[in-house]
Design a protein around this motif. Structure first.
Motif, PDB file in Angstrom:
ATOM      1  N   THR A 102       0.774  -1.056  -0.036  1.00 43.66           N
ATOM      2  CA  THR A 102      -0.044  -0.114  -0.009  1.00 43.66           C
ATOM      3  C   THR A 102       0.804   1.353   0.112  1.00 43.66           C
ATOM      4  O   THR A 102       1.968   1.127   0.364  1.00 43.66           O
ATOM      5  N   ALA A 103       0.301   2.193  -0.589  1.00 39.50           N
ATOM      6  CA  ALA A 103       1.249   3.597  -0.537  1.00 39.50           C
ATOM      7  C   ALA A 103       1.287   4.085   1.085  1.00 39.50           C
ATOM      8  O   ALA A 103       2.155   4.818   1.161  1.00 39.50           O
ATOM      9  N   PHE A 205      -4.446   1.751  -2.347  1.00 40.36           N
ATOM     10  CA  PHE A 205      -4.861   2.930  -1.918  1.00 40.36           C
ATOM     11  C   PHE A 205      -5.478   2.629  -0.181  1.00 40.36           C
ATOM     12  O   PHE A 205      -6.306   3.388   0.163  1.00 40.36           O
ATOM     13  N   PHE A 206      -5.188   1.527   0.209  1.00 37.68           N
ATOM     14  CA  PHE A 206      -5.743   1.158   1.810  1.00 37.68           C
ATOM     15  C   PHE A 206      -5.251   2.269   2.621  1.00 37.68           C
ATOM     16  O   PHE A 206      -4.341   2.683   2.381  1.00 37.68           O
ATOM     17  N   PRO A 207      -6.193   2.567   3.507  1.00 34.90           N
ATOM     18  CA  PRO A 207      -7.488   1.994   3.862  1.00 34.90           C
ATOM     19  C   PRO A 207      -8.804   2.959   3.222  1.00 34.90           C
ATOM     20  O   PRO A 207      -9.877   3.126   3.490  1.00 34.90           O
ATOM     21  N   GLN A 213     -14.693  -1.429  -0.934  1.00 37.59           N
ATOM     22  CA  GLN A 213     -13.587  -2.274  -0.763  1.00 37.59           C
ATOM     23  C   GLN A 213     -12.625  -1.296  -0.024  1.00 37.59           C
ATOM     24  O   GLN A 213     -12.199  -0.553  -0.751  1.00 37.59           O
ATOM     25  N   VAL A 214     -11.879  -1.678   0.995  1.00 32.33           N
ATOM     26  CA  VAL A 214     -10.707  -0.882   1.335  1.00 32.33           C
ATOM     27  C   VAL A 214      -9.544  -1.651   1.211  1.00 32.33           C
ATOM     28  O   VAL A 214      -8.449  -0.970   1.142  1.00 32.33           O
ATOM     29  N   TRP A 215      -9.719  -2.868   0.501  1.00 32.11           N
ATOM     30  CA  TRP A 215      -8.497  -3.754  -0.047  1.00 32.11           C
ATOM     31  C   TRP A 215      -8.743  -3.718  -1.566  1.00 32.11           C
ATOM     32  O   TRP A 215      -8.508  -4.898  -2.201  1.00 32.11           O
TER      33      TRP A 215
END
Length: 260
Positions: A102-103, A205-207, A213-215
């Motif tokens: 993730t970023a 882009f999580f979260p 969808q957070v994932w």
């Protein structure tokens, strides 16, 4: 997943470009010794997110120690996925391509690197260069590094020691800390971009929720993605193209310096 060699090769043009033309981005000059370190850090950090995969290059770079760390990260990543997923997220094992892809992780790795160098100066500089230098050597050298693991470590240690001495002699601590942090973040982002080119995608882009969808696994348009299991030749072409691009960028920068 993309092979470590592919990620490392993708990091080469990014590292050279950052060292050659990145000064305006961070608002600070980049001496030659620091530029060399930054380029190497980008290449090494481009392998870091795969620390969540027990079979990845970084999981074998330091023997049993890195293997234990990789297993732990894989487990924590899976638990975090289970705890934070929504009902719209996929029913999958979140161990690989989880939080380290993730970023947010990329930014955190850069901030942690900046903080360590800012706080411990040369001790952290040497350690960071050795860690990511080992990743870079292992990634770029491929099978040679697997056949000669101790020699690969020795090469990384020698390069880290030489660069640390040069940085101690001619680079202010705060400037070095800022560039080191920026380079590690850039390397991680290079890795994420490489994974976005694959069929599976990457939860960059999580979260931040995307369609609930957070994932959310995001990536390039479908026709630009490739399956690493079925079409490894694509990885080979991308890797070689990355090396050629890195050479072209380096030559362009050299011509710029020489006024050609």
């Amino acid at each position: 997943m993309c092979m470590g060699k592919t990620h490392a090769r993708q990091g080469v043009p990014a590292g050279i470009a950052l060292a050659a033309f990145g000064a305006p981005l961070i608002g600070a000059p980049l001496p030659l010794s620091l530029g060399t370190a930054v380029a190497g850090l980008v290449v090494g950090a481009s392998l870091l997110p795969d620390i969540d995969h027990p079979d990845a290059t970084v999981a074998h770079s330091f023997g049993a120690v890195s293997g234990i760390v990789s297993d732990a990260v894989h487990g924590v990543s899976g638990v975090l996925y289970s705890l934070t997923r929504t009902r719209w997220d996929r029913d999958r094992d979140g161990g690989h391509r989880g939080i380290t892809h993730t970023a947010l992780f990329a930014a955190g790795a850069g901030v942690l690197t900046w903080w360590l160098v800012h706080l411990f100066w040369l001790y952290a500089v040497g350690g960071v260069l050795f860690l990511f230098g080992t990743y870079a050597v292992r990634g770029l050298a491929g099978k040679w590094a697997y056949r000669h693991p101790f020699l690969a470590l020795a090469v990384a240690a020698w390069c880290a020691g030489v660069l640390t001495l040069f940085l101690w002699a001619g680079s202010p601590p705060e400037l070095t800390a800022r560039w080191f942090g920026f380079a590690v973040t850039a390397g991680c982002l290079v890795h994420l971009f490489g994974d976005c080119l694959t069929t599976q995608g990457c939860p960059v882009f999580f979260p931040v929720p995307i369609r609930g969808q957070v994932w959310r696994m995001v990536g390039t348009p479908r026709f630009l993605r490739f399956d690493t299991e079925a079409d490894s030749r694509v990885e080979l072409v991308l890797g070689r193209l990355s090396l050629c691009t890195g050479g072209a960028i380096g030559a362009l920068y050299l011509f710029t310096l020489l006024g050609v």
